[in-house]
Enzyme design. Sequence first.
Site, PDB file in Angstrom:
ATOM      1  N   LYS A  27     -11.488  -0.826  -1.913  1.00  0.00           N
ATOM      2  CA  LYS A  27     -10.814  -0.099  -2.713  1.00  0.00           C
ATOM      3  C   LYS A  27     -11.130   0.084  -4.105  1.00  0.00           C
ATOM      4  CE  LYS A  27      -7.242  -0.834   0.939  1.00  0.00           C
ATOM      5  NZ  LYS A  27      -7.617   0.270   1.697  1.00  0.00           N
ATOM      6  N   SER A  79       0.633  -1.270   0.129  1.00  0.00           N
ATOM      7  CA  SER A  79       0.044   0.032  -0.158  1.00  0.00           C
ATOM      8  C   SER A  79       0.967   1.162   0.027  1.00  0.00           C
ATOM      9  CB  SER A  79      -1.021  -0.203   1.134  1.00  0.00           C
ATOM     10  OG  SER A  79      -0.321  -0.019   2.346  1.00  0.00           O
ATOM     11  N   HIS A  94      -5.057  -4.088  -2.664  1.00  0.00           N
ATOM     12  CA  HIS A  94      -4.728  -3.081  -3.733  1.00  0.00           C
ATOM     13  C   HIS A  94      -4.714  -3.707  -5.014  1.00  0.00           C
ATOM     14  CE1 HIS A  94      -4.320   0.098  -0.776  1.00  0.00           C
ATOM     15  NE2 HIS A  94      -3.566  -0.685   0.047  1.00  0.00           N
TER      16      HIS A  94
HETATM   17  C1  LIG Z   1      -3.278  -4.067   2.449  1.00  0.00           C
HETATM   18  C2  LIG Z   1      -4.556  -3.869   3.325  1.00  0.00           C
HETATM   19  N1  LIG Z   1      -5.020  -4.553   3.840  1.00  0.00           N
HETATM   20  C3  LIG Z   1      -6.304  -4.376   4.628  1.00  0.00           C
HETATM   21  C4  LIG Z   1      -6.656  -2.861   4.698  1.00  0.00           C
HETATM   22  C5  LIG Z   1      -8.018  -2.745   5.542  1.00  0.00           C
HETATM   23  O1  LIG Z   1      -8.789  -2.552   4.595  1.00  0.00           O
HETATM   24  P1  LIG Z   1     -10.290  -1.834   5.233  1.00  0.00           P
HETATM   25  O2  LIG Z   1     -10.176  -0.573   4.835  1.00  0.00           O
HETATM   26  O3  LIG Z   1     -11.291  -2.390   4.443  1.00  0.00           O
HETATM   27  O4  LIG Z   1     -10.525  -1.933   6.431  1.00  0.00           O
HETATM   28  C6  LIG Z   1      -5.970  -2.052   3.964  1.00  0.00           C
HETATM   29  C7  LIG Z   1      -6.391  -0.630   3.989  1.00  0.00           C
HETATM   30  O5  LIG Z   1      -7.019   0.183   4.406  1.00  0.00           O
HETATM   31  C8  LIG Z   1      -4.636  -2.235   3.218  1.00  0.00           C
HETATM   32  O6  LIG Z   1      -4.258  -1.427   2.543  1.00  0.00           O
END
Ligand SMILES: Cc1ncc(COP(=O)(O)O)c(C=O)c1O
Length: 389
Positions: free
Chosen positions: A234, A175, A203
């Site tokens: 996303k 990310s 992502h």
């Molecule tokens: C790699 C990754 N996993 C999990 C999440 C968490 O997802 P969520 O925003 O749906 O809680 C994010 C981002 O926020 C992320 O970048």
Amino acid sequence: MFESDLERVEKEGLYRSLRRIGSSQGRVITVGGREILQFCSNDYLSLANHPKIIQTVIECINKYGWGSGAARLISGSMGPHLEFEEHIAQFLDKPAGLLYSSGYLTNVGIITSLMGRKDKIFADRLCHASIIDGMRWSGAKINRFRHNDPDDLKRLIERSTGGGKLLIVSDGVFSMDGDIAPLKELAELAERYGAILMIDDAHGFGIFGPEGRGVPHHFGVCERVNIHVATLGKALGGAGGFVTGSRSFIDGLINFSRSFIFSTAPPPAQAAAGLASLELIAGTEGAIRRKRLMKSVERALRELAGMGYNTAQTKSQIIPIIIERDDLAAGFAKSLFDNHILAPLIRPPSVPKGTSRIRVSLCADHEEGDIGNLIKAFADLKSLLIDKK
Ligand SMILES: Cc1ncc(COP(=O)(O)O)c(C=O)c1O
């Protein structure tokens, strides 16, 4: 209560506050009455305001109402929850799927239920915070391997002793850096050492692989990835998290995963929106949007590199523009904002010293002129860096 901590972060220039925006999400948002071109959204395929999804949500609310009543083991699953899970499992070639309220809760819920004190986890050093929190709360022994370095992973596995389950976990697309995990190598090591392989493709889902199935399909290793996680927040343009895997694994989560069991189910319309997005990303419209997005990515990378900017190892719509001078990074972000461009500034300790960055994320709706404005703003900022040398 937090006064001294807040004073400290303010002194360190790390105080965080929320920004109110006066519009819906999109390539242009309004902030304080000003129109700002934004490069900070994870709505990579620009689906957050898609009329088909909005219509689906309205129809779902008319049919099922808004709330889900309670956690699913208490008040039951509603049609849209089950339909989403059935479709996502089919789409990712797995026997079963499970929907959570968020990607964060998905990762925490999986790792804490699957792993315990006798077990060992091997995680990439740049894994997302939700994976880190899940690992810590699981009580398992945590080993962090060097970023995207299968040799270091192998060294750590061979050095580890004792029994218990082994879990290898990595983001699919990272990310903060936009680079992609070496999934073939991770899958080989998982098989060689009898480890479970978990990939969080938050992502990559919707962007990479055939019909946007994500990084495991992009590398042709989907059947070797035991646990495939992603989020609806996303590329799918909504909110929520999901996981696919074997039937017994998903049944295990329903029985043991505390963030699933003890949390109110997402509203049925959230699941229905996810399904509508899934249909879009798998169809012609998804293909057109991915193509438009990647054209912008290629141009931005080419032109930023042409100006001498370091964009690290990115291979995706997430473009980190590294400002080695941490002391100049805040000025960079402010100048961009003065130029009506919003892109988040990421500084130590979130990233290592000397690697402060502006994290630009591109979306399918960005127009050629938008990319042109971004490039021009970075060209102007180059002189700021040269002046301060
Ligand atoms: C790699 C990754 N996993 C999990 C999440 C968490 O997802 P969520 O925003 O749906 O809680 C994010 C981002 O926020 C992320 O970048």
